[in-house]
Design an enzyme around this catalytic site. Structure first.
Site, PDB file in Angstrom:
ATOM      1  N   ARG A  23      10.306  -2.255  -5.696  1.00  0.00           N
ATOM      2  CA  ARG A  23      11.270  -2.637  -4.652  1.00  0.00           C
ATOM      3  C   ARG A  23      12.612  -3.034  -5.247  1.00  0.00           C
ATOM      4  O   ARG A  23      13.667  -2.696  -4.713  1.00  0.00           O
ATOM      5  CB  ARG A  23      10.695  -3.771  -3.803  1.00  0.00           C
ATOM      6  CG  ARG A  23       9.476  -3.312  -3.020  1.00  0.00           C
ATOM      7  CD  ARG A  23       9.115  -4.200  -1.870  1.00  0.00           C
ATOM      8  NE  ARG A  23       7.910  -3.677  -1.216  1.00  0.00           N
ATOM      9  CZ  ARG A  23       7.177  -4.351  -0.361  1.00  0.00           C
ATOM     10  NH1 ARG A  23       7.517  -5.583  -0.031  1.00  0.00           N
ATOM     11  NH2 ARG A  23       6.113  -3.809   0.193  1.00  0.00           N
ATOM     12  N   GLU A 167      -8.057  -8.597   6.126  1.00  0.00           N
ATOM     13  CA  GLU A 167      -7.085  -7.512   6.330  1.00  0.00           C
ATOM     14  C   GLU A 167      -7.716  -6.148   6.082  1.00  0.00           C
ATOM     15  O   GLU A 167      -7.706  -5.641   4.955  1.00  0.00           O
ATOM     16  CB  GLU A 167      -5.869  -7.692   5.425  1.00  0.00           C
ATOM     17  CG  GLU A 167      -4.825  -6.600   5.620  1.00  0.00           C
ATOM     18  CD  GLU A 167      -3.589  -6.777   4.750  1.00  0.00           C
ATOM     19  OE1 GLU A 167      -2.679  -5.936   4.840  1.00  0.00           O
ATOM     20  OE2 GLU A 167      -3.527  -7.759   3.967  1.00  0.00           O
ATOM     21  N   LYS A 209      -5.945  -9.587  10.165  1.00  0.00           N
ATOM     22  CA  LYS A 209      -4.670  -8.913   9.917  1.00  0.00           C
ATOM     23  C   LYS A 209      -4.898  -7.403   9.953  1.00  0.00           C
ATOM     24  O   LYS A 209      -5.122  -6.760   8.923  1.00  0.00           O
ATOM     25  CB  LYS A 209      -4.086  -9.345   8.567  1.00  0.00           C
ATOM     26  CG  LYS A 209      -2.724  -8.704   8.274  1.00  0.00           C
ATOM     27  CD  LYS A 209      -2.095  -9.246   6.992  1.00  0.00           C
ATOM     28  CE  LYS A 209      -0.783  -8.541   6.687  1.00  0.00           C
ATOM     29  NZ  LYS A 209      -0.102  -9.086   5.494  1.00  0.00           N
TER      30      LYS A 209
END
Length: 365
Positions: A23, A167, A209
């Site tokens: 990123r 999740e 999630k």
């Protein structure tokens, strides 16, 4: 409930160093421990942390770091009224006998790691299972293996006095239809709860999630935001036991505004007792990251961008977001960029000795 109440959501700042490096590379910033700390500290001290963020998921490096004023990052998060959390899985690895699929690992030594993280200030945890949709996928072995791991993880987390985020992410990568996503996501979530119940998990003490129900990112048959809302609610109503207090959606590759709009419609149409909120990473951070990369010391500007995104998502978690409110984002950007541009011009004037010798224009002008 403290994490998810009053429209608050979760900031997923648990990127591994490898992911965070990608990123930062994408915005031409060196991925050093100092830069990773600076960006995260900038977000964690933003004004919206107090009103919008109920919890922050950290990574092993981050939970051990100290800020510029000597405080630990969990302390900074706690000071804002949010609760520190921690990612505890060690990543998705190739699944034996189905090498095109993944199973998440990290159970070995988890009990001891949880004790350490609790001492460092964590009060909730995250473990992510990933599933692909294809002609043969997700296979029963992938669904079963990941559900079993999520259940064993949850048992250890509740034993340690913390709240597990469960999740199971069905990825949006591929050409599959939204209907395929609905069928497969329902199967995945139902198997997860089957295993959670077998392992005697207190379902009132977990956060789910999941992904929203979307067509694959390469599908030619996209569905409307209203259909995303209706199909997502259909999936959850038939797959999630009533004891579960809250659902915090992952953004799963959606754009910032798309993730916000879909969350808003889900809440407008929500006729369940579940709290429906967000646990976003990129969909909360990406605009702030791009702005920060222009000047990593511009704390105020970066926080302005982050605050807006957090507030939009908190409104969406209450079914109060609108495109008109979203448009104010552009005004915020333009206002701040105008100030920055003027400051840059004035700074350039100051630095140019020749200019000051030859020009009669004052800095006030």
């Amino acid at each position: 409930l403290k994490i998810l109440s009053n429209g608050k959501g979760i900031l997923a700042a648990d990127e591994s160093n490898v992911t965070m490096t990608k990123r930062l590379d994408s915005v031409n910033i060196k991925s050093s421990p100092e830069n990773r700390l600076l960006f995260r500290e900038t977000l964690f001290t933003a004004e919206s942390m107090r009103d919008c963020i109920g919890g922050v998921i950290l990574y092993d490096e981050t939970i051990n770091q100290k800020s510029s004023n000597g405080k630990t990052l969990p302390s900074i998060i706690s000071d804002s009224g949010a609760i520190p959390g921690i990612k505890v899985d060690t990543g998705a690895k190739d699944l034996a006998n189905s090498l095109d699929e993944k199973v998440t690992e990290g159970l070995d030594g988890l009990r001891e790691r949880l004790k350490k993280y609790y001492e460092l200030g964590a009060r909730f945890t995250k473990w992510r299972g990933v599933y692909s949709i294809g002609e043969k996928y997700p296979s029963k072995i992938a669904i079963s293996s990941n559900a079993h791991a999520l259940a064993r993880y949850s048992a250890l987390v509740q034993e340690s006095g913390m709240v597990p985020i469960v999740e199971p992410e069905v990825l949006m990568d591929g050409e599959h239809s939204a209907e395929d996503c609905l069928i497969k996501t329902s199967e995945v979530i139902q198997k997860c709860f089957e295993e959670l119940i077998i392992h005697k998990i207190d379902l009132s003490g977990i956060i789910l999630k999941p992904n929203m129900i979307l067509a694959g990112n390469k599908s030619k048959n996209k569905i409307s935001n209203e259909e995303v809302s209706s199909k997502t609610l259909e999936c959850l109503k038939k797959s999630v036991p009533n004891e579960v207090p809250g659902i915090a959606f992952l953004s799963g590759g959606q754009s910032e505004v798309e993730a916000t709009e879909n969350l808003n419609l889900i809440n407008i149409n929500n006729n369940t007792d579940f709290i429906m909120t967000y646990s976003y990473g990129r969909a909360l951070q990406q605009s702030a990251l791009k702005f920060w990369s222009n000047d990593i010391n511009d704390i105020e500007g970066t926080q302005t961008i982050f605050n807006h995104r957090a507030r939009m998502n908190t409104l969406a978690a209450q079914g109060k977001w609108s495109s008109e409110l979203e448009k104010k984002k552009k005004k915020i950007y333009l206002s701040y960029f105008s100030k920055q541009y003027l400051s840059s011009i004035l700074s350039g004037f100051k630095k140019s000795t020749r200019y000051w010798q030859d020009s009669s224009i004052s800095i006030e002008t």
